[in-house]
Design a protein around this motif. Sequence first.
Motif, PDB file in Angstrom:
ATOM      1  N   ARG A  61      -4.867  -3.681  -6.090  1.00 15.86           N
ATOM      2  CA  ARG A  61      -5.175  -3.409  -4.686  1.00 15.86           C
ATOM      3  C   ARG A  61      -6.193  -4.395  -4.130  1.00 15.86           C
ATOM      4  O   ARG A  61      -6.078  -4.887  -3.005  1.00 15.86           O
ATOM      5  CB  ARG A  61      -5.717  -1.978  -4.542  1.00 15.86           C
ATOM      6  N   ALA A  62      -7.210  -4.688  -4.939  1.00 16.51           N
ATOM      7  CA  ALA A  62      -8.263  -5.603  -4.478  1.00 16.51           C
ATOM      8  C   ALA A  62      -7.702  -6.989  -4.212  1.00 16.51           C
ATOM      9  O   ALA A  62      -8.126  -7.668  -3.278  1.00 16.51           O
ATOM     10  CB  ALA A  62      -9.377  -5.657  -5.511  1.00 16.51           C
ATOM     11  N   ASP A  71       0.832  -1.202   0.000  1.00 21.38           N
ATOM     12  CA  ASP A  71       0.000   0.000   0.000  1.00 21.38           C
ATOM     13  C   ASP A  71       0.869   1.255   0.000  1.00 21.38           C
ATOM     14  O   ASP A  71       0.607   2.211  -0.741  1.00 21.38           O
ATOM     15  CB  ASP A  71      -0.937  -0.013   1.204  1.00 21.38           C
ATOM     16  N   LYS A 125      -6.479  -0.657  -9.573  1.00 21.21           N
ATOM     17  CA  LYS A 125      -7.592  -0.953  -8.670  1.00 21.21           C
ATOM     18  C   LYS A 125      -7.702  -2.453  -8.413  1.00 21.21           C
ATOM     19  O   LYS A 125      -7.925  -2.900  -7.275  1.00 21.21           O
ATOM     20  CB  LYS A 125      -8.890  -0.415  -9.266  1.00 21.21           C
ATOM     21  N   ILE A 167      -4.440  -6.264  -1.227  1.00 21.06           N
ATOM     22  CA  ILE A 167      -4.553  -5.375  -0.068  1.00 21.06           C
ATOM     23  C   ILE A 167      -5.929  -5.430   0.566  1.00 21.06           C
ATOM     24  O   ILE A 167      -6.064  -5.667   1.765  1.00 21.06           O
ATOM     25  CB  ILE A 167      -4.212  -3.921  -0.449  1.00 21.06           C
ATOM     26  N   GLU A 168      -6.958  -5.220  -0.223  1.00 16.56           N
ATOM     27  CA  GLU A 168      -8.308  -5.055   0.343  1.00 16.56           C
ATOM     28  C   GLU A 168      -8.935  -6.394   0.691  1.00 16.56           C
ATOM     29  O   GLU A 168      -8.550  -7.421   0.141  1.00 16.56           O
ATOM     30  CB  GLU A 168      -9.179  -4.294  -0.672  1.00 16.56           C
TER      31      GLU A 168
END
Length: 347
Positions: free
Chosen positions: A342-343, A201, A339, A346-347
Amino acid sequence: MLQQRSESQSNIVNKAENNKNQSSSNSNSNSAQASAISCPSELELRVPCYCEENVWRLAHRRLFGPASVSASTPASTPASIPASMPAITNSVSTDSTDSSGSGSDMSIVITGTDKENEQYYVVFISNDAKCCPMFNQKASRNEDEPCFWDYHVILLHCSSSTSASGSSSSSRSSSSRSSSSTTTTQVLDMDSRLDYPCALDDYLNGTFQYDFMHIDNDHDIDNDNDSSNNSNAAAAAAAAKKYSPMFRVVRAEAYLRHFSSDRMHMFNDGKWSSPPPTYDCILVDDGDGDNDDDNKGSVSNLDDYISMNVNGSSGKDMNKNTNMNMNKNMNMGDVLTLKQLRARFIE
């Protein structure tokens, strides 16, 4: 602005079962494998402008180097090098398909090489424009300005830990326990001014400082607004989309087995754009026996990794051999937007 590296010619991707060159080169003291293990530290693996090879050697060191070989501890003597690369098999899983819709399978099962609770991914960063603005790169002369790479390569290190919590009942002292798993993803980028390693991140926030997160959304234009404002907004949206980074995420073990480069993308007009590494080129044979005249002598597949086409082809040989392209796609990983990256991690 930095002059971008020129692209290499599009070449073949090699089958996983053929590791003859890898086996023979392991015994060569000047091989990429030997240099990866004997290098005093990970940061000293860096050869400017050869990030694809830097990450190849870093992945090899991380997967096959002894525990004593670390980022900060010098290796007094070269460690033993595996006689051959590991066997790689594809495992079909209905819930391992990426969110980009490419349909490729990320659940590659590695026999005898995965360190417990750890996985490594090689990530190529590029886009169709071959121009990615990246901040905090050592190659940028001004720390406040981005470096415009035609492509860049980093290594992701994912590690998971499990914590257990329990409660006991009174009568029979029986207990019920539940466990939760936490995954941490770090970036290993020898060309970055950010921490090494760096939390994913933090790396994404510090490297991609332009707003690329919402380029997938439609940009509504208010017809009541001034036309010049609409034009400026449309131009800004087009620029964001053109220069937004894309990420090809490949299991490190697959990359070690299949990547091949003759470095000719760095040799132009009789001279090197940047001094090449002193160790031998990373080369693998094409063992399928199906080479045509156009592919004879081809020893580089760098363009296929740089390409952000979902099928993993640079476009020059997409229709030549369907079976070859299918085998190629299985080893080229997934292409993700910022995006989606990240998904996934990280998310």
